[in-house]
Design an enzyme around this catalytic site. Structure first.
Site, short mmCIF file in Angstrom:
data_model
loop_
_atom_site.label_atom_id
_atom_site.label_comp_id
_atom_site.label_asym_id
_atom_site.label_seq_id
_atom_site.Cartn_x
_atom_site.Cartn_y
_atom_site.Cartn_z
N HIS A 20 0.84 -1.20 0.00
CA HIS A 20 0.00 0.00 0.00
C HIS A 20 0.88 1.26 0.00
O HIS A 20 2.07 1.19 0.30
CB HIS A 20 -0.91 0.04 1.24
CG HIS A 20 -2.11 -0.84 1.14
ND1 HIS A 20 -2.10 -2.15 1.52
CD2 HIS A 20 -3.38 -0.59 0.68
CE1 HIS A 20 -3.29 -2.69 1.31
NE2 HIS A 20 -4.09 -1.77 0.79
N LYS B 157 -0.58 4.87 4.65
CA LYS B 157 -1.49 3.92 5.32
C LYS B 157 -1.01 3.68 6.75
O LYS B 157 0.15 3.40 6.99
CB LYS B 157 -1.56 2.60 4.53
CG LYS B 157 -2.58 1.64 5.12
CD LYS B 157 -2.92 0.53 4.17
CE LYS B 157 -3.91 -0.43 4.76
NZ LYS B 157 -5.22 0.17 5.08
P1 NAD Z 1 -7.44 9.57 5.00
O1 NAD Z 1 -6.52 9.78 6.16
O2 NAD Z 1 -7.10 10.17 3.69
O3 NAD Z 1 -8.92 10.04 5.39
C1 NAD Z 1 -9.51 9.87 6.64
C2 NAD Z 1 -10.42 11.06 6.88
O4 NAD Z 1 -11.21 10.85 8.05
C3 NAD Z 1 -9.63 12.37 7.11
O5 NAD Z 1 -10.15 13.38 6.27
C4 NAD Z 1 -9.90 12.69 8.58
O6 NAD Z 1 -9.92 14.09 8.87
C5 NAD Z 1 -11.29 12.06 8.75
N1 NAD Z 1 -11.65 11.85 10.16
C6 NAD Z 1 -10.90 11.29 11.14
N2 NAD Z 1 -11.57 11.34 12.31
C7 NAD Z 1 -12.76 11.94 12.06
C8 NAD Z 1 -13.88 12.30 12.86
N3 NAD Z 1 -13.91 12.04 14.16
N4 NAD Z 1 -14.92 12.92 12.27
C9 NAD Z 1 -14.92 13.18 10.94
N5 NAD Z 1 -13.88 12.88 10.13
C10 NAD Z 1 -12.82 12.26 10.69
O7 NAD Z 1 -7.57 7.98 4.86
P2 NAD Z 1 -8.14 7.13 3.64
O8 NAD Z 1 -7.01 6.64 2.79
O9 NAD Z 1 -9.28 7.85 2.99
O10 NAD Z 1 -8.68 5.84 4.41
C11 NAD Z 1 -9.66 5.94 5.43
C12 NAD Z 1 -9.95 4.55 6.00
O11 NAD Z 1 -10.55 3.73 4.98
C13 NAD Z 1 -8.71 3.78 6.46
O12 NAD Z 1 -9.05 3.03 7.60
C14 NAD Z 1 -8.39 2.89 5.27
O13 NAD Z 1 -7.65 1.75 5.61
C15 NAD Z 1 -9.80 2.53 4.86
N6 NAD Z 1 -9.95 2.01 3.48
C16 NAD Z 1 -10.86 1.01 3.34
C17 NAD Z 1 -11.14 0.50 2.08
C18 NAD Z 1 -12.21 -0.54 1.94
O14 NAD Z 1 -12.54 -0.94 0.80
N7 NAD Z 1 -12.81 -0.99 3.06
C19 NAD Z 1 -10.50 1.03 0.95
C20 NAD Z 1 -9.58 2.08 1.12
C21 NAD Z 1 -9.33 2.58 2.41
#
Ligand code: NAD
Length: 269
Positions: free
Chosen positions: A158, A162
């Site tokens: 990744h 991450k």
């Molecule tokens: P990122 O860090 O770019 O985004 C996370 C966002 O959440 C940020 O904008 C942050 O400010 C916000 N956030 C955190 N706490 C918050 C709160 N209390 N209230 C509102 N917003 C809040 O991360 P990302 O790459 O977008 O990934 C996010 C999550 O999704 C990770 O856990 C990642 O592993 C997961 N993910 C899952 C899949 C899937 O298919 N299930 C795919 C990609 C990523």
């Protein structure tokens, strides 16, 4: 337009948040009903379309999730474990479907989702893509067909931002391999989960995590024995696959009974 299910995106400014907003806005099956970010974030109070550098979308980014959820049929949530736990309570209060893509949740945190699932539909998956969910089914089948002479190693790569390792997807694949072997993952391996690669014991399932550059997500399941090996592989090149899967889950959940579902339920796999 008014009758389309309204979707709130939490973590609106995140890598997945922005992709989800784009996917919902472009869909003819749902409408964007809200965008949530954490308190103190620079986007709070701004139109989310403008904050993303485009045209206004008529939705203001808020740090008041319950108010946003009250007008929504579904919440799509790719944020962080603590935030997701809070959102699950609020989404259940609003009787909105809660689609959880957040990874890195501990078993104890997953258990804390249970009360919310008595009142609302939760769909949670470490990976929302069709391809990876199909890969888990194939992994279970191959593991069931092979004996313990085949070592099972899960190798994932990744981008360097991450935060969790191994990935939620790698753990899903590990669970599927363990289920195929008829064992519990916790009993057969902790290898790689703390970044420590210990000595292999028979029947073990190992994890290796690679972090670098802008890799969206790559997963290999290697079955290796003396004289032969099989590799099952999924490569994600575009985050849109996760967003499309999450939207599909949000729409699927609209007429389901409260409960905790997976993407395998949504995809009928
Ligand atoms: P990122 O860090 O770019 O985004 C996370 C966002 O959440 C940020 O904008 C942050 O400010 C916000 N956030 C955190 N706490 C918050 C709160 N209390 N209230 C509102 N917003 C809040 O991360 P990302 O790459 O977008 O990934 C996010 C999550 O999704 C990770 O856990 C990642 O592993 C997961 N993910 C899952 C899949 C899937 O298919 N299930 C795919 C990609 C990523």
């Amino acid at each position: 337009m008014e009758d389309l299910p309204g979707i709130v995106i939490t973590g609106a400014s995140g890598r997945m948040g922005q992709m989800l907003i784009k996917t919902v806005v472009e869909s003819d099956k749902a409408k964007l009903a809200g965008a949530v970010e954490r308190t103190g974030h620079a986007w709070i109070g701004q139109d989310v379309g403008v904050a993303m550098g485009g045209a206004p979308l008529g939705v203001t980014v808020t740090d008041k999730p319950l108010e946003a959820f009250a007008n929504a049929q579904a919440v799509i949530d790719f944020t962080a474990p603590e935030a997701t736990l809070e959102f699950s309570k609020l989404a259940a209060q609003a009787r909105a479907v809660h689609v959880i893509g957040t990874t890195g949740m501990t078993d104890a945190q997953i258990k804390q989702l249970e009360p919310a699932s008595y009142h609302a539909v939760i769909v949670r998956a470490g990976n929302m893509s069709l391809g990876v969910n199909l890969l888990t089914v194939l992994t279970q089948k191959v593991a069931a067909a092979l004996d313990e002479d085949f070592d099972i190693e899960i190798i994932e790569a990744h981008h360097h931002h991450k935060v969790d390792a191994p990935s939620g997807t790698a753990l899903m694949l590990g669970e599927a391999a363990a289920a195929g072997r008829g064992v519990d993952l916790a009993d057969v391996s902790d290898r790689g989960r703390d970044g420590i690669t210990g000595a292999r014991k028979k029947g073990d399932i190992g994890f290796t995590a690679i972090r670098g550059g802008d890799i969206v997500g790559e997963h290999d399941v290697l079955f290796a024995a003396a004289g032969e090996r099989i590799t099952l592989r999924h490569v994600a090149t575009d985050r849109a696959i996760f967003a499309r899967g999450a939207l599909k889950a949000a729409l699927w959940g609209q007429d389901k009974m409260p409960g905790h579902y997976s993407m395998l339920d949504v995809l009928g796999l």
